[in-house]
Design a protein around this motif. Structure first.
Motif, PDB file in Angstrom:
ATOM      1  N   ARG A   1       0.823  -1.208   0.000  1.00  0.00           N
ATOM      2  CA  ARG A   1       0.000   0.000   0.000  1.00  0.00           C
ATOM      3  C   ARG A   1       0.856   1.257   0.000  1.00  0.00           C
ATOM      4  O   ARG A   1       0.401   2.326  -0.390  1.00  0.00           O
ATOM      5  CB  ARG A   1      -0.936  -0.001   1.206  1.00  0.00           C
ATOM      6  CG  ARG A   1      -2.006  -1.091   1.102  1.00  0.00           C
ATOM      7  CD  ARG A   1      -2.965  -1.128   2.283  1.00  0.00           C
ATOM      8  NE  ARG A   1      -3.523   0.181   2.566  1.00  0.00           N
ATOM      9  CZ  ARG A   1      -3.521   0.746   3.775  1.00  0.00           C
ATOM     10  NH1 ARG A   1      -2.987   0.129   4.804  1.00  0.00           N
ATOM     11  NH2 ARG A   1      -4.060   1.935   3.949  1.00  0.00           N
ATOM     12  N   THR A   2       2.112   1.124   0.426  1.00  0.00           N
ATOM     13  CA  THR A   2       3.013   2.278   0.476  1.00  0.00           C
ATOM     14  C   THR A   2       3.875   2.392  -0.775  1.00  0.00           C
ATOM     15  O   THR A   2       4.044   3.479  -1.314  1.00  0.00           O
ATOM     16  CB  THR A   2       3.927   2.177   1.725  1.00  0.00           C
ATOM     17  OG1 THR A   2       3.106   2.099   2.884  1.00  0.00           O
ATOM     18  CG2 THR A   2       4.840   3.373   1.845  1.00  0.00           C
ATOM     19  N   ILE A   3       4.434   1.262  -1.247  1.00  0.00           N
ATOM     20  CA  ILE A   3       5.382   1.336  -2.365  1.00  0.00           C
ATOM     21  C   ILE A   3       4.836   0.770  -3.667  1.00  0.00           C
ATOM     22  O   ILE A   3       5.485   0.875  -4.702  1.00  0.00           O
ATOM     23  CB  ILE A   3       6.714   0.628  -2.024  1.00  0.00           C
ATOM     24  CG1 ILE A   3       6.527  -0.874  -1.860  1.00  0.00           C
ATOM     25  CG2 ILE A   3       7.359   1.255  -0.803  1.00  0.00           C
ATOM     26  CD1 ILE A   3       7.813  -1.653  -1.757  1.00  0.00           C
ATOM     27  N   GLY A   4       3.677   0.126  -3.616  1.00  0.00           N
ATOM     28  CA  GLY A   4       3.073  -0.433  -4.832  1.00  0.00           C
ATOM     29  C   GLY A   4       3.176  -1.952  -4.879  1.00  0.00           C
ATOM     30  O   GLY A   4       4.208  -2.523  -4.527  1.00  0.00           O
ATOM     31  N   GLU A   5       2.112  -2.571  -5.322  1.00  0.00           N
ATOM     32  CA  GLU A   5       2.024  -4.037  -5.389  1.00  0.00           C
ATOM     33  C   GLU A   5       3.027  -4.640  -6.366  1.00  0.00           C
ATOM     34  O   GLU A   5       3.469  -5.770  -6.201  1.00  0.00           O
ATOM     35  CB  GLU A   5       0.592  -4.434  -5.783  1.00  0.00           C
ATOM     36  CG  GLU A   5       0.343  -5.911  -5.861  1.00  0.00           C
ATOM     37  CD  GLU A   5       0.426  -6.627  -4.517  1.00  0.00           C
ATOM     38  OE1 GLU A   5       0.995  -7.736  -4.483  1.00  0.00           O
ATOM     39  OE2 GLU A   5      -0.083  -6.100  -3.519  1.00  0.00           O
TER      40      GLU A   5
END
Length: 191
Positions: free
Chosen positions: A140-144
């Motif tokens: 959710r912070t750096i991308g899936e």
């Protein structure tokens, strides 16, 4: 004339096992395992806390290890918080891991030793162990689709395990939480 054996398959001597008692013993065993760790886990302590005799336990689980395996299987999956602030959620997950490692620095190393000496314990721990709550929170912070997502999900447990063995006093530090958070969020894409 030969008498036939009238004993039904599956019948056991003694009283019928009470499933609620079985569940209570497993719950106490898990609580005690998380409290004292594998090395200091004793069947007598489980019996005392569960309000039963050791015989009631040994009728269900023939060894300490078999009860521990059942207790580990009963552990609920870890859940990650989900709010509108992904970085705050990540910090919460990191703080929880650091706090648990600080409160019980011998817990995981003792379990690792148990895994090395008992293949069934190793199998059940590996089957139940998941970093998915870390992975989802970090995603959710750096991308899936971040190329290092899986590695970053391992950072917090790895660092806390290392420090619980070598520098347990460092686990009880806000600086450590901030350091781990900083490392993970440094992979956040620039917008």
């Amino acid at each position: 004339m030969k008498q036939e054996n009238t004993k039904q398959p599956g019948n056991t001597r003694g009283r019928k096992r009470d499933s609620s008692r079985t569940d209570a013993i497993v719950k106490v065993a898990l609580s005690l395992l998380l409290e004292v760790g594998f090395d200091r886990f004793r069947i007598q302590d489980v019996a005392t806390k569960a309000g039963c005799g050791t015989g009631a336990i040994y009728r269900r689980w023939p060894t300490k290890e078999s009860l521990i395996i059942e207790a580990i299987k009963s552990m609920p999956a870890q859940e990650a918080p989900v709010t509108d602030e992904p970085t705050t959620d990540l910090k919460t997950v990191i703080e929880k891991q650091c706090s648990q490692a600080s409160e019980k620095p011998d817990l995981v190393p003792g379990l690792v030793a148990a895994m090395r000496s008992d293949k069934e314990i190793e199998a059940v721990v590996k089957a139940g162990f998941s970093l998915e709550h870390y992975r989802k929170t970090i995603a959710r912070t750096i991308g899936e689709d971040h190329e290092h997502l899986d590695l970053l999900a391992e950072i917090t447990p790895a660092v806390t395990l290392f420090r619980s063995v070598f520098t347990p006093e460092s686990l009880n530090s806000d600086d450590m939480v901030e350091e781990i958070l900083s490392v993970i969020t440094s992979f956040k894409p620039k917008t």
